[in-house]
Write a protein that holds these residues in place. Structure first.
Motif, PDB file in Angstrom:
ATOM      1  N   ARG A  41     -20.119  -6.849  -9.514  1.00  0.00           N
ATOM      2  CA  ARG A  41     -20.570  -5.455  -9.491  1.00  0.00           C
ATOM      3  C   ARG A  41     -21.575  -5.164 -10.594  1.00  0.00           C
ATOM      4  O   ARG A  41     -22.435  -4.299 -10.456  1.00  0.00           O
ATOM      5  CB  ARG A  41     -19.365  -4.514  -9.591  1.00  0.00           C
ATOM      6  N   ILE A  44     -25.096  -5.139  -9.369  1.00  0.00           N
ATOM      7  CA  ILE A  44     -25.530  -3.888  -8.734  1.00  0.00           C
ATOM      8  C   ILE A  44     -25.947  -2.884  -9.797  1.00  0.00           C
ATOM      9  O   ILE A  44     -26.997  -2.231  -9.684  1.00  0.00           O
ATOM     10  CB  ILE A  44     -24.405  -3.322  -7.842  1.00  0.00           C
ATOM     11  N   HIS A 309     -26.058  -7.469  -1.445  1.00  0.00           N
ATOM     12  CA  HIS A 309     -25.758  -6.271  -2.238  1.00  0.00           C
ATOM     13  C   HIS A 309     -25.294  -5.128  -1.342  1.00  0.00           C
ATOM     14  O   HIS A 309     -24.385  -4.371  -1.717  1.00  0.00           O
ATOM     15  CB  HIS A 309     -26.990  -5.858  -3.034  1.00  0.00           C
ATOM     16  N   GLU A 313     -21.751  -3.149  -1.760  1.00  0.00           N
ATOM     17  CA  GLU A 313     -21.730  -1.689  -1.948  1.00  0.00           C
ATOM     18  C   GLU A 313     -20.980  -0.985  -0.824  1.00  0.00           C
ATOM     19  O   GLU A 313     -20.446   0.112  -1.033  1.00  0.00           O
ATOM     20  CB  GLU A 313     -23.156  -1.164  -2.065  1.00  0.00           C
TER      21      GLU A 313
END
Length: 325
Positions: A41, A44, A309, A313
């Motif tokens: 994470r 991101i 990604h 997400e």
């Protein structure tokens, strides 16, 4: 070489595969020809502009990888060209080659493929340093893991069970809960339909759990304290719900509770090397015995980092997501 570049802070479309200069290694580093990198994470957050790499680290995303050593620095003695390894990185994993301090490199465990090994360093180092080293989870104690189906969660379930703990998890749908159960979780709670504090109290005869590994942060802070046992330990490794919360500290006094939080990426090279050494000693045997296994059902080519990604997400994935170089 090719690497995934964040062209501008923003959406996944900002991740572009481009031709870049190869990294140069320092005397205490090795150069790895990347086989695979795993998503975290933090990647991101970096893409969005919220989590810059530490000073001196690669600007490319990627906090762990696997591959074959292509070159070694003058001061490196353990590793040699041709070794199959995986590594904990401060950045740079989304690339065909990456330079990394030799102390952050691990051998690929026997029985694990070279690509799957990319999914291990970050989760193993995070879980060992937080749940075991700092929160001191002991055999017979109970661990609650929020986000049980995540990369961290699926690893934590397995290693905690291997070490003799009881494991409770939360997740958001029945598919994820079933997966956690198959990994060995003793209690699986759907946080969308159940109150995890109530379920924990029911299952522990009102006592609560001993350790909580939390990635939610602010929204769960008070509730986490409410379901800790006497001398319970809360460790926060993420804050997807935000960073600001109001807290009634009366429970902390009454039950002698402790709260800790940490990120792995910002630790010093020396601290990371120490954690990696402990992981090889304490966690690698569990992996080599087959008691702890990589969970990597999703793989993308390096050039499809944006799609990877988007999947992370969306929250629809289970376990780790790999990029194959």
């Amino acid at each position: 070489m090719k690497a995934v570049v964040i062209t501008s802070p923003g959406d996944p479309e900002e991740l572009q595969l481009q031709e870049v200069e190869e990294p140069e290694i320092k005397d205490d580093e090795v150069l790895i020809k990347t086989e695979a990198a795993a998503l975290n994470r933090g990647d991101i957050y970096q893409r969005q502009g919220f989590y810059p790499p530490p000073e001196g680290a690669s600007t490319f995303p990627g906090l762990e990888c696997s591959g074959i050593i292509e070159a070694v620095g003058e001061n490196v003695s353990r590793w040699k060209v041709g070794d199959k390894v995986c590594a904990l990185l401060s950045g740079g994993g989304y690339a065909e080659k990456v330079a990394v301090p030799a102390g952050q490199v691990l051998p690929v465990p026997s029985g694990v493929s070279l690509s799957d090994a990319a999914s291990l360093p970050e989760v193993a180092c995070t879980v060992w340093s937080t749940v075991f080293t700092m929160s001191r989870l002991c055999p017979g104690e109970t661990l609650l893991i929020h986000g049980g189906s995540s990369g961290i969660g699926t690893f934590a379930i397995q290693i905690a069970k291997f070490k003799g703990a009881k494991v409770f998890v939360t997740a958001g749908d029945e598919r994820k809960l079933a997966f956690c159960s198959d990994l060995g979780a003793d209690l699986c709670i759907n946080y969308k339909t159940e109150d995890f504090v109530v379920r924990v109290k029911e299952e522990t005869e009102g006592k609560g759990v001993d350790v909580i590994l939390d990635c939610v942060g602010a929204a769960y802070l008070q509730r986490n304290l409410d379901c800790l046992n006497v001398d319970g330990r809360l460790f926060i490794i993420g804050s997807i719900s935000g960073f600001v919360a109001e807290l009634n500290i009366a429970a902390m006094f009454a039950k002698r509770l402790s709260i800790q939080a940490a990120a792995l990426r910002t630790r010093s090279v020396e601290e990371k090397a120490s954690i990696v050494k402990e992981v090889e000693k304490n966690v690698w045997p569990a992996i080599m015995s087959g008691k702890v296994k990589p969970v990597v059902p999703q793989r993308f080519p390096l050039g499809e980092a944006a799609e990877a990604h988007r999947l992370m997400e969306s929250g629809n994935h289970i376990g780790k997501i790999l990029l194959i170089a």
